[in-house]
Design a protein around this motif. Sequence first.
Motif, PDB file in Angstrom:
ATOM      1  N   ASP A   7     -76.704  33.130  59.660  1.00 23.83           N
ATOM      2  CA  ASP A   7     -77.997  32.570  60.050  1.00 23.83           C
ATOM      3  C   ASP A   7     -78.160  32.622  61.564  1.00 23.83           C
ATOM      4  O   ASP A   7     -79.236  32.947  62.070  1.00 23.83           O
ATOM      5  CB  ASP A   7     -78.114  31.120  59.568  1.00 23.83           C
ATOM      6  N   LEU A  65     -76.276  25.649  58.521  1.00 22.24           N
ATOM      7  CA  LEU A  65     -76.479  27.076  58.726  1.00 22.24           C
ATOM      8  C   LEU A  65     -75.124  27.781  58.811  1.00 22.24           C
ATOM      9  O   LEU A  65     -74.117  27.179  59.212  1.00 22.24           O
ATOM     10  CB  LEU A  65     -77.271  27.318  60.011  1.00 22.24           C
ATOM     11  N   ARG A 109     -79.362  36.708  61.441  1.00 27.08           N
ATOM     12  CA  ARG A 109     -80.819  36.589  61.418  1.00 27.08           C
ATOM     13  C   ARG A 109     -81.356  36.232  62.804  1.00 27.08           C
ATOM     14  O   ARG A 109     -82.407  36.710  63.204  1.00 27.08           O
ATOM     15  CB  ARG A 109     -81.232  35.528  60.396  1.00 27.08           C
ATOM     16  N   ILE A 163     -84.699  29.170  65.185  1.00 24.60           N
ATOM     17  CA  ILE A 163     -84.809  29.209  63.718  1.00 24.60           C
ATOM     18  C   ILE A 163     -86.169  28.748  63.206  1.00 24.60           C
ATOM     19  O   ILE A 163     -86.352  28.587  61.995  1.00 24.60           O
ATOM     20  CB  ILE A 163     -83.699  28.367  63.054  1.00 24.60           C
ATOM     21  N   GLN A 184     -85.652  29.595  59.483  1.00 20.20           N
ATOM     22  CA  GLN A 184     -85.021  28.462  58.793  1.00 20.20           C
ATOM     23  C   GLN A 184     -85.782  27.173  59.102  1.00 20.20           C
ATOM     24  O   GLN A 184     -85.227  26.215  59.661  1.00 20.20           O
ATOM     25  CB  GLN A 184     -83.553  28.321  59.234  1.00 20.20           C
TER      26      GLN A 184
END
Length: 589
Positions: A37, A59, A242, A415, A419
Amino acid sequence: MRRSSQVSDQQRSALTPAGRAEHLSRLRAATAEEPLDVLVVGGGVNGAGAAFDAATRGLSVGLVETHDWASGTSSRSSKLMHGGLRYLQMLDFSLVAEALRERDLLLTHTAPHLVKPIKFVFPFFKKVVDRAFIGSGVMLYDAMQSVGRKRAVPMHRHLLHDKMLEVFPALDGEKAVGALEYYDAQVDDARFVMMLVRSAAEHDASVANYTTVIEYLHEGTRVVGARVRDEETGEEFDVHARETILAGGVWTQDQQELAGADAGLEVLASKGIHITIARERIPAVPDTGIITQTEKSVLFIIPWDEYWVIGTTDTAWTQDPRDVGASAEDIEYVIEHANAVLKEDLRREDVIGVYSGLRPLLQPVRKNAAGGSSSSTKVSREHTVMEIEPGLTAIAGGKYTTYRVMAEDVVDFAIKDSQPGRPSLTRSIPVIGAQGYQTLVRDKQEIGRRYGFDEIRVDRLLFRYGALLSDVLALIDQDQSLATPLEHAPRYLRAEVLYAVRAEGARHLADVLERRTRLDYETRDRGVAAADEVAALLAGELGWDTATVQREVETYRAFIEARLAGEATASDAEVANRIAKAPEVPDMN
């Protein structure tokens, strides 16, 4: 890529030699199909804080550092967790309020084992003006600590002339007409960062020191991770993520250029040096320091174990950041300004050790190729978070005390799209070693009796390890010889050296002498006399043969010789030239 829940928190957090191989394996397993992540680049306080923050959100996280944890700026500070009293002069009330909240959180909840109160005396030299001006500033400073929460440190008080000399007899009573006494906090900066890294690992982050980013991976214009090199084996591999966070400090621009970014942050380096002096050389009430202003910076005289840490300077550094060191002029500057407030002058021969660091000073945001500033930027008074390329977020600036806020900011920013809905939890989750610390404090007399330690040694151990002291003592239970102090550094036990490599990620002799312990500025020989004994203890744990042990010791001795030579020179260029020729650790490839 998460480890089995059968693995204990203690096992997860321990940065063992075998554990490093496992962490590298997990980084290697972060593929385009199953990326991390978040990948964090940079193992100083900002990078370690970001990795801890991201990991506690659940994460999957990677953290890589080219050298050792905190080997740059984050191990070379004034060792204070303070609210920034001087920022009140700049009317930056929000920054001071934020820093005070973070300091008190560390003292009372998240890191009481690593951060402790310290008392400062601020001398007055103009009776009416100073008492009114400085007094009103500290009164506001204290008031800001009392808003909406219980105080973590006592209130300030004014000291008349005679009381000032009773508290700090070494002050020059003919110059200082009175003083003000107030409280802040101090920290062992290098150990704090290492504990943050362990805290991230405890929450399943994959962490590896001596691992260099050599290229940023792209899919079109988006950064999707990095190619890294294990500096111990020379192996190169890709780590997909990511989101990638750059926490490079004074190396930020180098990393931005490596990524080929069109926009970015501009960070300049300012050198600050500190010297250490024997505690008995400057008499004062225990745990009491001095703060005063100079024409260029703030002067601190800070009690530190059996020493005083005195600094600092504030001068531009234009050489390679890795080659920072103190010149003779720097040292004389600090001595001169200390002597301006002390009754008895310090001399150059009083100096036991010297250390130097670079503050990353954030400049206005650099322009992108189209001539405008990036809109993907969050700027505060002290730190900036910026998307320098899609998928690559950088953070720079800030102050040590507010590292947690900075970590929260940069992870939130990175994020926000990939996320969403994962808030920061680090306001409530303590740094490793905090849980159970007060129980050991309560039992410290029993610890002393059981292991034959005096109160000073037990206090030192508790400040270095917190609740993790139980793990160090377990080593002694298994082998009583580990309770023996090092022959040439009796402040430290043989068990502490073993623990540094078994649990704290030390890979080289310098890691132990400079950051797991602080012998490079706590002994006159900068740890050289202890090098053979320490290296012999490390050898069995790291699989060193006789030639490797000799290479580690010789490399460290040459590094210290270069620093000492630099301290006798007149210019930064001469300092850097000497240090550049003598690396801190051997070439591993």
